[in-house]
Design an enzyme around this catalytic site. Structure first.
Site, short mmCIF file in Angstrom:
data_model
loop_
_atom_site.label_atom_id
_atom_site.label_comp_id
_atom_site.label_asym_id
_atom_site.label_seq_id
_atom_site.Cartn_x
_atom_site.Cartn_y
_atom_site.Cartn_z
N LYS A 68 0.86 -1.19 0.00
CA LYS A 68 0.00 0.00 0.00
C LYS A 68 0.90 1.24 0.00
O LYS A 68 1.94 1.24 0.67
CB LYS A 68 -0.88 -0.04 1.25
CG LYS A 68 -1.94 1.04 1.34
CD LYS A 68 -2.80 0.83 2.59
CE LYS A 68 -3.92 1.83 2.72
NZ LYS A 68 -4.75 1.59 3.92
N SER A 143 -9.69 1.27 3.06
CA SER A 143 -8.93 2.09 2.16
C SER A 143 -7.82 1.34 1.40
O SER A 143 -7.24 1.91 0.47
CB SER A 143 -8.28 3.23 2.96
OG SER A 143 -7.37 2.70 3.90
N SER A 167 -9.61 -1.07 7.28
CA SER A 167 -9.11 -0.92 5.91
C SER A 167 -8.37 -2.10 5.31
O SER A 167 -8.06 -2.09 4.12
CB SER A 167 -8.19 0.30 5.83
OG SER A 167 -8.98 1.45 5.71
#
Ligand code: GLN
Length: 480
Positions: A68, A143, A167
């Site tokens: 990420k 997310s 997330s």
């Protein structure tokens, strides 16, 4: 020629170790596939020209992995999907990055996310939204939606995300993969761009629990660079893979099965209970009475911490600067044009909750609720070894469906944010598909530092079911 896309990370590593597959070719093939598929999915912010190959060895040596884009990789752009960080390069490796390198994995790129990890759909990215591989008109969740979608489409066998209120688990559920948020303090946060420092945890996305256990072995452990990282002994997480669930007591918290739960999600979860019961586990009802206050408390605490953490992005020290005559204007214009709408909303919300006169009414009150939520779990774990809940109230929603209504978006976290508030580990795994072919996720929540029970139960489930092996049609086999 081998179909690398259908292989687990462990199997890929085994074939590489046995010289059946070439490590460089595997990394190149994974990167090429990622570039090709990204036109539809937009799950990468960057696919590196060359995979970054670690020197060390482990059961995952040679396996491609994506991070990420809020996790630092030295010498690579670190964007958090925000304009304010454009042009910024990470000056050092996050501890998890070092650990992946030491274990010999190859990092092929950075994945898309909601800006600064604020969101539940990966639509709040300055690089555009990520699509769900099961239906590209739908969101992958957020997310960490880029990491979840990349694993679901088998671009990489594993990826890392961060979880502050759900997330990792929420996009794992919506994309049909395994995503674990370890106990707070289990994995170092050094080199992770902070959102809510008392809530954030880094964790793995994989297609199955065996890879999850191996990746935890790589990631977990004390770190002198992160004072919140616990010096608790790290077990070999693979040792419990075949322990089964016989004799295990599984708590079913009634507040998670209330009105508003999608009927297909409910039905899938009932079948999960049956699978566990058939293998000798005992399912018992439990109660987490303060669950209904979790989202409210979470958004106060998370936004308060975020507003404080985001002060460092001032147009001077990192990334983008809007040149102006006075310092105040440099701050104002850089932040005003650099942050997206949701980031600004969090900064306003957090600053308000922390301002004098409101601090006691909001922030302190939310901390008290947090204590009650933690006690709920302590109480439930006197009756059960692990809790089973849905991960999300409904399967993947349509793109644009909730962007105009932040509260609806925030409510996607009803089942996930409690685990962050209490600091306990939780994992989402695929447990079925809706009539429309969308994955449904089940969540297991464990006692602090007891990821082993999650792995034990999750792997037992996967040994008796095949939901985790399903791949979205368009992203089928590819060979090296
Ligand atoms: N959806 C939650 C939020 O927007 C959780 C995000 C996260 O875990 N990073 O804050």
């Amino acid at each position: 020629m081998k179909e690398f896309t259908e292989m687990s990370g462990v199997k890929l590593a085994r074939l590489i170790a046995e010289h059946e597959l070439d490590e460089v070719q595997v990394g190149t093939a994974s990167a090429a596939r990622s570039r090709a598929m990204d036109a539809d999915l937009n799950c990468f912010i960057s696919v590196y020209p060359q995979p970054i190959k670690g020197e060390g060895d482990s059961a995952l040596r040679g396996v491609p992995v994506a991070l990420k884009d809020n996790i630092s990789v030295r010498g690579k752009p670190l964007t958090c999907a925000s304009k304010i960080l454009s042009g910024y390069t990470a000056p050092y490796d996050a501890t998890v990055t070092v650990r992946l390198k030491q274990a010999g994995l190859q990092i092929i790129g950075s994945t898309n996310m909601d800006e600064f990890a604020f969101g539940s759909s990966t639509e709040n990215s300055c690089y555009g939204p990520t699509a769900n591989p099961w239906d590209t008109g739908r969101v992958p969740g957020g997310s960490s939606g880029g990491s979840a979608a990349a694993v679901a489409a088998r671009l990489v066998p594993c990826a890392l995300g961060s979880d502050t209120g759900g997330s990792i688990r929420q996009p794992a559920a919506l994309c049909g993969v395994v995503g674990m948020k370890p106990t707070y303090g289990r994995v170092s946060r050094y080199g992770l761009v902070a959102f809510g420092s008392s809530l954030d945890q880094i964790g793995p996305f994989t297609t199955n629990f065996e890879d999850c256990a191996h990746l935890l072995n790589v990631l977990c452990g004390a770190d002198p660079r992160d004072s919140t990282c616990a010096s608790v002994a790290v077990p070999d997480f693979t040792a419990v893979l075949n322990s089964g669930v016989k004799g295990l007591t599984i708590g079913i918290p009634r507040e998670y099965y209330a009105d508003g739960l999608d009927s297909q999600v409910r039905a899938a979860l009932e079948e999960v209970q049956e699978v566990f019961a058939a293998q000798g586990a005992r399912c018992v009802p439990v109660s987490l009475p303060h669950t209904r206050y979790a989202v409210a408390a979470y958004y106060i605490i998370a936004s308060s911490e975020a507003s404080s953490n985001l002060q460092r992005f001032d147009g001077i020290r990192y990334g983008r600067r809007v040149p102006r005559d006075s310092l105040g204007e440099v701050y104002g214009y850089s932040r005003g044009s650099g942050f997206g709408a949701e980031s600004k909303r969090r900064i306003f919300l957090g600053t308000y909750c922390l301002s004098s006169g409101y601090y006691d009414a909001y922030y302190i009150r939310a901390l008290k609720v947090r204590t009650l939520i933690r006690r709920d779990f302590e109480q439930a774990f006197t009756q059960a070894d692990v809790l089973l809940t849905p991960t999300t109230p409904a399967p993947a929603f349509l793109r644009g469906e909730k962007t105009g209504d932040p509260l609806q978006m925030y409510l996607s976290d009803v089942f996930t944010s409690s685990a962050n508030l209490a600091g306990v580990p939780a994992v989402s795994f695929p447990c079925g598909y809706t009539r429309e072919g969308l994955p449904v996720g089940a969540q297991l929540i464990g006692r602090a530092f007891d990821e082993e029970t999650l792995i034990r139960a999750g792997n037992a489930y996967q040994q008796h079911t095949a939901f985790h092996a399903r791949i979205p049609e368009k992203y089928g086999p590819e060979s090296v």
